[in-house]
Design a protein around this motif. Structure first.
Motif, mmCIF file in Angstrom:
data_model
loop_
_atom_site.group_PDB
_atom_site.id
_atom_site.type_symbol
_atom_site.label_atom_id
_atom_site.label_comp_id
_atom_site.label_asym_id
_atom_site.label_seq_id
_atom_site.Cartn_x
_atom_site.Cartn_y
_atom_site.Cartn_z
ATOM 1 N N ALA A 195 2.386 -5.493 -5.429
ATOM 2 C CA ALA A 195 2.722 -4.394 -6.369
ATOM 3 C C ALA A 195 1.639 -3.175 -5.717
ATOM 4 C CB ALA A 195 1.255 -4.848 -7.905
ATOM 5 N N ASP A 196 0.140 -3.340 -4.570
ATOM 6 C CA ASP A 196 -0.117 -2.646 -4.400
ATOM 7 C C ASP A 196 0.313 -2.473 -2.866
ATOM 8 O OD1 ASP A 196 -2.447 -2.656 -5.921
ATOM 9 O OD2 ASP A 196 -3.408 -4.581 -5.303
ATOM 10 N N PHE A 197 0.986 -2.973 -2.777
ATOM 11 C CA PHE A 197 1.959 -2.837 -1.268
ATOM 12 C C PHE A 197 3.060 -2.080 -1.796
ATOM 13 C CE2 PHE A 197 5.913 -2.991 1.302
ATOM 14 C CZ PHE A 197 5.174 -3.143 2.721
ATOM 15 N N ILE A 198 4.078 -1.642 -2.541
ATOM 16 C CA ILE A 198 4.889 -1.119 -3.259
ATOM 17 C C ILE A 198 4.430 -0.098 -3.723
ATOM 18 C CG2 ILE A 198 6.567 -1.089 -4.965
ATOM 19 C CD1 ILE A 198 6.947 -3.911 -4.955
ATOM 20 N N HIS B 151 3.253 6.606 0.701
ATOM 21 C CA HIS B 151 4.362 6.699 1.725
ATOM 22 C C HIS B 151 2.951 7.343 3.142
ATOM 23 C CE1 HIS B 151 7.512 8.642 0.284
ATOM 24 N NE2 HIS B 151 7.722 9.553 0.152
ATOM 25 N N ASP B 152 2.075 6.174 2.428
ATOM 26 C CA ASP B 152 0.052 5.781 3.268
ATOM 27 C C ASP B 152 0.875 5.032 4.490
ATOM 28 O OD1 ASP B 152 -1.982 5.364 3.730
ATOM 29 O OD2 ASP B 152 -2.782 4.248 1.415
ATOM 30 N N ASP B 153 0.575 5.801 5.549
ATOM 31 C CA ASP B 153 0.814 4.716 6.548
ATOM 32 C C ASP B 153 -0.277 3.358 7.320
ATOM 33 O OD1 ASP B 153 2.679 3.813 9.219
ATOM 34 O OD2 ASP B 153 1.009 5.479 10.004
ATOM 35 N N ALA B 154 -1.104 3.934 6.999
ATOM 36 C CA ALA B 154 -2.652 3.262 7.227
ATOM 37 C C ALA B 154 -2.876 2.473 6.182
ATOM 38 C CB ALA B 154 -3.983 3.790 7.385
ATOM 39 N N GLY B 155 -2.648 2.591 5.212
ATOM 40 C CA GLY B 155 -2.702 1.201 3.700
ATOM 41 C C GLY B 155 -1.358 0.399 4.181
ATOM 42 N N GLU C 125 4.373 -3.562 16.702
ATOM 43 C CA GLU C 125 6.072 -3.226 16.301
ATOM 44 C C GLU C 125 6.458 -2.593 15.177
ATOM 45 O OE1 GLU C 125 8.159 -7.044 17.701
ATOM 46 O OE2 GLU C 125 7.084 -7.133 19.283
ATOM 47 N N ILE C 126 5.227 -3.522 14.152
ATOM 48 C CA ILE C 126 5.305 -2.653 12.811
ATOM 49 C C ILE C 126 5.573 -1.619 12.680
ATOM 50 C CG2 ILE C 126 5.473 -3.674 10.729
ATOM 51 C CD1 ILE C 126 4.017 -6.194 11.190
ATOM 52 N N LYS C 127 4.434 -1.245 13.090
ATOM 53 C CA LYS C 127 4.663 0.253 12.789
ATOM 54 C C LYS C 127 5.818 1.181 13.509
ATOM 55 C CE LYS C 127 1.164 4.166 13.816
ATOM 56 N NZ LYS C 127 1.979 5.136 13.702
ATOM 57 N N GLY C 128 6.281 0.934 14.296
ATOM 58 C CA GLY C 128 7.501 1.605 15.433
ATOM 59 C C GLY C 128 7.990 1.659 14.550
ATOM 60 N N ILE D 91 8.200 4.305 5.960
ATOM 61 C CA ILE D 91 7.112 5.018 6.539
ATOM 62 C C ILE D 91 7.299 6.418 6.557
ATOM 63 C CG2 ILE D 91 4.541 5.743 6.053
ATOM 64 C CD1 ILE D 91 5.262 3.255 4.105
ATOM 65 N N GLY D 92 7.575 6.567 7.741
ATOM 66 C CA GLY D 92 8.308 7.992 8.422
ATOM 67 C C GLY D 92 9.867 8.751 7.254
#
Length: 109
Positions: free
Chosen positions: A11-14, A20-24, A47-50, A57-58
């Motif tokens: 739930a927190d993740f969603i 649109h919290d990239d760091a979170g 890899e997940i960030k890319g 998120i992007g």
């Protein structure tokens, strides 16, 4: 569906994704986590960030949950995904360890 019906930490993740919290978003995963996006696998933070920078998120994605099921360490959320990259009903299966996600698998909903 309310967020109260979705187990933590999903739930927190969603909520983090929809904000649109990239760091979170990245901090929601364990160091060795992976994302399987329709058969394409991205392992580890870099890899997940890319992948996320372009497709998740992007792309300003928002997940509206419609169905949820859970067992032991697995939660599946089926919902409407809308973003600047892709749209449509999708199934998101999460595995967890404590308050972190160890995997997220995205498939057709």
């Amino acid at each position: 569906m309310t967020d109260q019906s979705i187990p933590q930490p999903v739930a927190d993740f969603i909520a983090t994704v929809n904000a649109h919290d990239d760091a979170g978003f990245l901090d929601s995963f364990t160091d060795d986590a992976f994302v399987d996006d329709w058969g394409r696998t991205f392992t580890g933070r870099d890899e997940i960030k890319g992948w996320s920078d372009k497709e998740f998120i992007g792309s300003q994605g928002v997940l509206t949950p419609e169905e949820v099921s859970a067992d032991d360490d697995s939660v599946t959320v089926v919902g409407d995904w809308k973003s600047n990259y892709a749209n449509g009903r999708s199934s998101f299966r999460f595995t967890t360890k404590g308050d972190k996600l160890t995997s997220m698998t995205i498939r057709e909903g």
